[in-house]
Design an enzyme around this catalytic site. Structure first.
Site, PDB file in Angstrom:
ATOM      1  N   ARG A  75      15.472   0.566   6.014  1.00 50.54           N
ATOM      2  CA  ARG A  75      14.769  -0.310   6.958  1.00 50.54           C
ATOM      3  C   ARG A  75      14.816   0.370   8.315  1.00 50.54           C
ATOM      4  O   ARG A  75      15.877   0.525   8.914  1.00 50.54           O
ATOM      5  CB  ARG A  75      15.444  -1.683   7.015  1.00 50.54           C
ATOM      6  N   GLY A  76      13.637   0.794   8.811  1.00 51.79           N
ATOM      7  CA  GLY A  76      13.581   1.629   9.996  1.00 51.79           C
ATOM      8  C   GLY A  76      14.255   1.025  11.211  1.00 51.79           C
ATOM      9  O   GLY A  76      15.028   1.693  11.908  1.00 51.79           O
ATOM     10  N   GLU A  77      14.001  -0.248  11.484  1.00 47.63           N
ATOM     11  CA  GLU A  77      14.539  -0.862  12.695  1.00 47.63           C
ATOM     12  C   GLU A  77      16.053  -1.014  12.647  1.00 47.63           C
ATOM     13  O   GLU A  77      16.703  -1.190  13.675  1.00 47.63           O
ATOM     14  CB  GLU A  77      13.879  -2.219  12.922  1.00 47.63           C
ATOM     15  N   ASP A  78      16.649  -0.918  11.420  1.00 41.78           N
ATOM     16  CA  ASP A  78      18.102  -1.050  11.297  1.00 41.78           C
ATOM     17  C   ASP A  78      18.823   0.284  11.452  1.00 41.78           C
ATOM     18  O   ASP A  78      19.847   0.374  12.148  1.00 41.78           O
ATOM     19  CB  ASP A  78      18.469  -1.651   9.941  1.00 41.78           C
ATOM     20  N   THR A  79      18.309   1.348  10.776  1.00 41.30           N
ATOM     21  CA  THR A  79      19.127   2.562  10.664  1.00 41.30           C
ATOM     22  C   THR A  79      18.396   3.863  10.966  1.00 41.30           C
ATOM     23  O   THR A  79      18.976   4.931  10.830  1.00 41.30           O
ATOM     24  CB  THR A  79      19.695   2.659   9.229  1.00 41.30           C
ATOM     25  N   ARG A  80      17.091   3.826  11.330  1.00 47.85           N
ATOM     26  CA  ARG A  80      16.361   5.070  11.514  1.00 47.85           C
ATOM     27  C   ARG A  80      17.012   5.958  12.574  1.00 47.85           C
ATOM     28  O   ARG A  80      17.133   7.177  12.397  1.00 47.85           O
ATOM     29  CB  ARG A  80      14.904   4.780  11.906  1.00 47.85           C
TER      30      ARG A  80
ATOM     31  N   GLY B 183       0.331  -2.635   7.537  1.00 50.26           N
ATOM     32  CA  GLY B 183      -0.143  -3.531   6.491  1.00 50.26           C
ATOM     33  C   GLY B 183       0.945  -3.886   5.490  1.00 50.26           C
ATOM     34  O   GLY B 183       2.110  -3.538   5.645  1.00 50.26           O
TER      35      GLY B 183
ATOM     36  N   GLU C 269       9.134  -0.052  -2.459  1.00 48.55           N
ATOM     37  CA  GLU C 269       9.777   1.238  -2.675  1.00 48.55           C
ATOM     38  C   GLU C 269      10.882   1.127  -3.711  1.00 48.55           C
ATOM     39  O   GLU C 269      11.012   1.969  -4.619  1.00 48.55           O
ATOM     40  CB  GLU C 269      10.390   1.762  -1.363  1.00 48.55           C
TER      41      GLU C 269
END
Length: 1200
Positions: A15-20, A48, A82
């Site tokens: 999840r990008g906003e958590d761990t990117r 989307g 995914e």
């Protein structure tokens, strides 16, 4: 995508906003620094609701997927999609999946609680109309949480990142093997081998054998399989070229050391000898899950040294063996075997073009020659690659020249690979292989075995060895098959002995070599076999001594050739003389082949004026289609003859009495001998005669082309009878095959090797199965179960004339004994109703047919009353049918089995009326015969009789008053009446229409065939379906329903009974697996509750311990209150003890729950697989049912 050539090493799902910018970013950087190819998606791509195709492709092409579960992971539909795709690739492609629980409790992911529960609740509102998507997401979260991975709650992130990088590096350092530049057709074969592995339990130790001839692709398949499944095992080893390596000094010892090094990393072990290595390998590997591939094994001692038994390896180990010798696998008792098949034409063409043109399609102008090369290679990958590479960049003319060269002198590179197996054969098998390669490819096993046995070999064992080593095979018609390139290899072995002088080779087959030897008289004693098969434009001038120098010639086969002159000398050492269209009227006077076994002079000019002499070993003689043969001479010089074929010897008038003394004669054929005037009594085993009635001595008969009976304990020896109903004169020949079904399963097909033609009226065909050498009674017995077995036998037309049907069929049991007849029933033992009415109906129909036949004979006899013998001109008419009886024969009507309609033109080649004296003696009299004498009969003298009686003076005077015009006029009137009658009969036959009840039943069946199969299992629909099928399968012949529709109805009935049982059984399996899966979920929840309770009691224990310490300290300060404090101490101590006891009880219960959970967790995959398999089976049944419905609908439309 090529087979497991990964584009990425690692795919990161997060999840990008958590761990990117934190954990995942650091992990990506660390992996990248190690040179590991990592896919991490661009944040800008996430737009989307639908996951992008590029992301799905990246997942498919990644070897390892790492899933970082963070607080908000489940809130992203992209992440969930995914995850579903990742787990799908894990199952289908064998990818590795490792979860990381980043400040998340794994139970939250598993049971969708906490932040994961909140996210899924929102998705249920958003996607309330897409239940399947929600189900997939939940299942994916549950499955992923159960995988082995890492959890980060406390501690340093960089430590976990370093551990992950190390684990990824170790996994990637397992070297993948090179498969092939162009792995065409490989995925299909890999999936077939995997299916053998998947059939075994995950914990079972399994041995799999892959076999096939050289160059077929066994090693390539093994390497691809290794790359595909290696990551599922603790240790792996691929040992290649074992055959070649083991021949080196201490070769097997070095292979053992390599095995230990690859599996346990032991570099320093020096074994010294094989026997020392065996216990060490067993000790070091017995507790490890091993993948071991042993490539190119050719001796049992190699297997015994490297993989001697299942107890050598740990649970779940898989041992794959590739070899050219199937028997080797059987000797080592492997669990499953896989035979590598050659490439089909499309696969072969693609592989060739990749090598010849470096592209998937040929360039312009090369299509035709490319197809010719591919056809020559016959699907052998090695030959396709070698020839493709050799032809790359060459012109079309160079290609044509190369192909001509390959056809005469094969490629050395290909031949060296194929010849390895030949070089390892024993002398007996080598000679047999060379004879098959030069002469017998495509011939029947019986023909080849007889010839080779006569040549001093041991063909039964030898051919079985060649089959095991994939050098030859046997097709469904019992004919020997051999790959063209293997045949070329064998012929090259012969040719290279004397490349320039054909007369010094052991075998000759190439037409130019044969012509040179025969015309130049250059043959020598070295020539053991010769096959003459000349192109049409060649003619050979035979000299008196053309064969004289070839004194050791044992096999002479002449398939085609034009000869000037005839042989004056033939070698007496011959075992096989197969010379169709033999150019002389007789064999050379000096020819005395005492060891000759097979003699075929069919379609020859021979007249056989001299008696047969010095042929003590001859067992088979074929003189069919010899138009100049008028008399078969004395055969007493052929005492061991078992087969004599005189078919279509149209001028044969006499058979010598000595044939009756041939006590070993099994089969005599004389079909089409229209001038034969003398016959003999014998046991009849195969016969075709005019008539329409099953013989009375048959045990059972039924209408149509199917018959059913029940047996137990053994399959009986039987004679079959079929009534062929002819609507009009047969213009074309037809052939039949007999099919055997045991308990509704087709177990055998028997193709009849003769065809019937020129039939005008109905005929009865008797076929004794004991005369068929291809039937193995023990094999049929192996299909029987302990209880009663339903046997179905049908006679079906291969070449299907529209004007012929099989109206009746019957069965007679041979060697009737009271004990054996108790094991045979002609009514269903499971039914309890009286079938006497049906039997009465059948008897009435038979009696009606019998009366019609008798009436036709009586009418004809009245027309010819007083005219038993006509003018000699009528005697020679081809279409006449004359009835003859033995002087001693009983003329009682009870002795007539089949009554022929003796009309003009009964058949163009009339058969005899068949009579009998007892159930075991069938006699045939007439112009033509198909006669066979059973092996068990006692020696008897043939009773030769004349069927033409001497006319008396009154009859001669009567005939003198008859003139040709009167007779021609008489028969012209008869022909007109017959033609008119036939037209009416045909019109009447085609005017029949089905009844309204039948139409309604057919419509009901059609409707049922177009609905879902599960609906038919409801009680009302099921009963209706059964009643409809029962009605349609028992329709009388008078109903206007075609044979095709009747056959389809029978097929529908069989499949409905079979599939309805299977469908119900799979329903029960689904219910069972669902209950088990629910039990797993319940135990998971119980275990979570147990863990929570354990923590609460643990906290209580800690609080009480602290209180106890406090009270102990207060004890010193409050001496005056000691009594009160002691009381408190006792109370607290008691509470603590109770808490400890409770804790232990809870702990023990937790262990029990964990054991139960672990046991069921191991079954989760298999339970899911069982459920999915059951669903697939149901889907397959529905699909097949739908196809059957479409087929039936099309047939109904066609019928209308």
């Amino acid at each position: 995508m090529k087979l497991h050539e990964w584009s990425y090493d690692v795919f990161l799902s997060f999840r990008g906003e958590d761990t990117r910018t934190s954990f995942t970013g650091s992990l990506y950087h660390g992996l990248h620094q190690k040179g590991i190819n990592v896919f991490i998606d661009d944040e800008k791509l996430r737009r989307g609701e639908q996951i992008s195709p590029s992301l799905l492709t990246a997942i498919e092409q990644s070897r390892i997927s790492i899933i970082v579960f963070s607080q908000n992971y489940a809130s992203s539909t992209w992440c969930l999609d995914e995850l579903v795709k990742i787990l799908e690739c894990c199952k289908t492609k064998g990818q590795l999946v490792w979860p990381v629980f980043y400040h998340v409790d794994p139970s939250f992911v598993r049971h969708q609680t906490g932040s994961f529960g909140t996210a899924m609740a929102k998705h249920e509102v958003t996607f309330k109309g897409d239940v399947e998507k929600l189900r997939k997401w939940k299942r994916a979260l549950f499955d992923a949480a159960n995988l082995s991975g890492w959890s980060l709650e406390k501690g340093y992130e960089f430590e976990l990142i370093l551990r992950i990088i190390e684990e990824v590096s170790n996994e990637l350092n397992q070297t993948l093997l090179h498969i092939a530049e162009h792995p065409v057709g490989l995925e299909t074969r890999i999936s077939e081998v995997k299916s053998l592995l998947n059939n075994e339990s995950c914990e079972d130790i399994c041995f799999i054998g892959i076999h096939g001839h050289g160059g077929i692709g066994k090693t390539t398949i093994a390497r691809a399989l290794y790359n595909s499944i290696a990551n599922q095992f603790e240790v792996t080893s691929f040992i290649s070229d074992i055959r070649e390596s083991s021949t080196q000094h201490h070769g097997l010892v070095q292979l053992q050391e390599s095995l230990l090094y690859e599996t346990v990393g032991d570099k320093n072990t020096k074994l010294g000898n094989v026997n020392k290595g065996i216990p060490i390998i067993k000790k070091r590997l017995c507790c490890k899950k091993v993948l071991l591939i042993l490539d190119d094994v050719d001796k049992l001692e190699q297997l015994e040294a490297l993989a001697g038994g299942r107890d050598w390896f740990g649970s779940g180990s898989k041992i794959i063996i590739t070899t050219r010798d199937k028997q080797l696998l059987a000797s080592h008792q492997v669990d499953k075997t896989y035979e590598v098949k050659k490439l089909n034409h499309e696969e072969a063409f693609e592989l060739f073009t990749w090598n010849a043109f470096k592209s998937k399609a040929p360039i312009g102008g090369y299509m035709e020659i490319s197809n010719n090369v591919v056809s020559y290679a016959e699907g052998l990958p090695l030959a396709l690659k070698v020839m493709g590479s050799n032809l790359f960049g060459k012109s079309v003319e160079e290609w044509k020249s190369a192909l001509e060269k390959y056809e005469k002198i094969p490629s050395k590179e290909v031949q060296n690979v194929l010849r390895v197996t030949y070089d390892n054969l024993e002398e007996n098998e080598r000679e047999i292989f060379l004879d098959i390669a030069c002469f017998f490819k495509g011939e029947t096993m019986e023909y080849v075995e007889k010839t080779l046995q006569a040549c001093g070999f041991y063909p039964k064992f030898g051919i079985s060895v060649l089959i095991d080593k994939s050098l030859v095979s046997v097709d469904e018609y019992n004919r020997l098959k051999m790959h063209d390139l293997i045949q070329d290899m064998g012929r090259e072995v012969v040719r290279e002995v004397s490349p320039l002088e054909p007369g010094k080779r052991s075998r000759l087959w190439y037409h130019e070599d044969v012509i040179e030897v025969l015309t130049e008289n250059s043959g020598t004693y070295r020539v053991q076999g010769m096959m003459v098969d000349l192109p049409d434009e060649y003619m050979v001038h035979l000299k008196d001594d053309s064969f004289k120098k070839m004194k050791n010639l044992k096999i002479l086969i002449v398939r085609k050739g034009q000869f000037y002159g005839s042989p004056q000398h033939l070698p007496n050492n011959l075992r096989l003389l197969d010379w169709m269209e033999y150019p002389s009227s007789s064999l050379p006077s000096s020819f005395h082949p005492k060891k000759l076994v097979l003699l075929n002079l069919s379609r020859s000019r021979c007249t056989m004026q001299e008696p047969f002499k010095h042929l003590d070993c001859l067992t088979s003689m074929d003189l069919s289609h010899c138009e100049f043969l008028t008399k078969l001479p004395d055969t007493s010089g052929v005492p061991n003859l078992t087969e004599l074929n005189l078919d279509h010897c149209t001028n044969l008038e006499e058979v010598h009495d000595s044939v009756g003394f041939l006590d070993k004669l099994i089969e005599l054929r004389a079909y089409g001998c229209t001038k034969l005037k003398e016959i003999f009594e014998a046991f009849q085993l195969q016969v075709m005669v005019p008539g329409k009635r099953i013989p009375e001595w048959f045990d059972h008969y039924t209408k149509g082309e199917y018959m059913t009976f029940w047996v137990q304990n053994q399959f009986p020896e039987i004679i079959l009878c079929f009534v062929l109903e002819i609507e009009s004169e047969m213009k074309k020949s037809f052939a039949c095959e007999i099919r055997f079904y045991i308990n509704s399963e087709e177990v055998y097909e028997l193709e009849i090797p003769i065809s019937f033609s020129s039939l005008v009226t109905d005929h009865v065909w008797l076929y004794d199965l004991r005369t068929s050498p291809s039937i193995q009674w023990n094999d049929l017995k192996s299909y029987l179960v302990d209880d009663w077995n339903q046997i179905e036998i049908s006679c079906e037309k291969i070449i299907d004339p529209s004007n012929l049907t099989i109206s009746w069929c019957g069965i007679h049991v041979c060697s009737r004994q009271e004990a054996s007849m108790k094991d045979i029933l002609f009514e269903d033992p499971d039914l309890d109703f009286d079938s006497s009415k049906e039997n009465v109906k059948i008897d009435d129909d038979l009696d009606k047919n019998n009366e019609e036949s008798i009436k036709s004979i009586e009418d004809f006899q009245k027309n010819l009353e007083g005219c038993e013998i006509l003018d000699r001109k009528i005697e020679n008419l081809e279409d006449s049918s004359i009835v003859a009886c033995h002087n001693d024969m009983d003329h009682n009507e009870d002795n007539i089995l089949m009554h022929s309609k003796t009309l003009d033109g009964v058949s163009k080649d009339s058969m005899a009326i068949v009579c009998y004296g007892s159930n075991n003696n069938v006699k045939e009299y007439g112009l033509n015969m198909v006669v066979a004498d059973h092996q068990s009969k006692a020696q008897q003298k043939a009773k030769v009789i004349n069927f033409i009686q001497t006319p008396n003076a009154i009859e001669e005077a009567f005939y003198a008053n008859l003139d040709d015009e009167e007779m021609e006029s008489f028969y012209a009137i008869l022909d007109a009446e017959t033609s008119h009658s036939n037209e009416k009969e045909v019109f009447s036959e085609f005017s029949k229409m089905p009844s309204e009840k039948t139409k309604k039943a057919l419509k009901t069946l059609k409707d049922f065939l177009n609905i879902d199969f599960s609906v038919l299992l409801r009680p009302s629909e099921y009963n209706t379906m059964k009643d409809t099928l029962d009605y349609l399968t028992n329709l009388p012949v008078e109903e206007g329903i075609s044979i095709e529709i009747r056959s389809l109805v029978i097929e529908v009935s069989k499949q409905f009974n079979h599939w309805s049982y299977d469908y119900k059984y799979e329903n029960k399996k689904i219910e069972y697996t669902e209950a088990k899966l629910l039990k797993v979920d319940e135990l998971e929840e119980g275990l979570e509750a147990n863990k929570t309770l354990f923590r609460e009691v643990k906290y209580l224990e800690s609080d009480l311990s602290n209180e106890l310490v406090y009270l102990e300290e207060r004890k010193k300060e409050l001496e005056e209150q000691i009594s009160v404090v002691k009381a408190n101490i006792c109370a607290s101590q008691g509470a603590k003890n109770m808490a400890i006891h409770t804790k232990k009880e809870i702990f023990e219960k937790g262990k029990i729950l964990k054991v139960q959970r672990d046991e069921l967790r191991e079954e989760v995959d298999s339970l899911r697989d069982e459920k999915e398999l059951a669903k697939k089976i149901q889907q397959n049944i529905r699909d097949e049912w739908s196809k059957l419905g479409e087929k039936f609908s099309n047939s109904i439309k066609h019928e209308k």
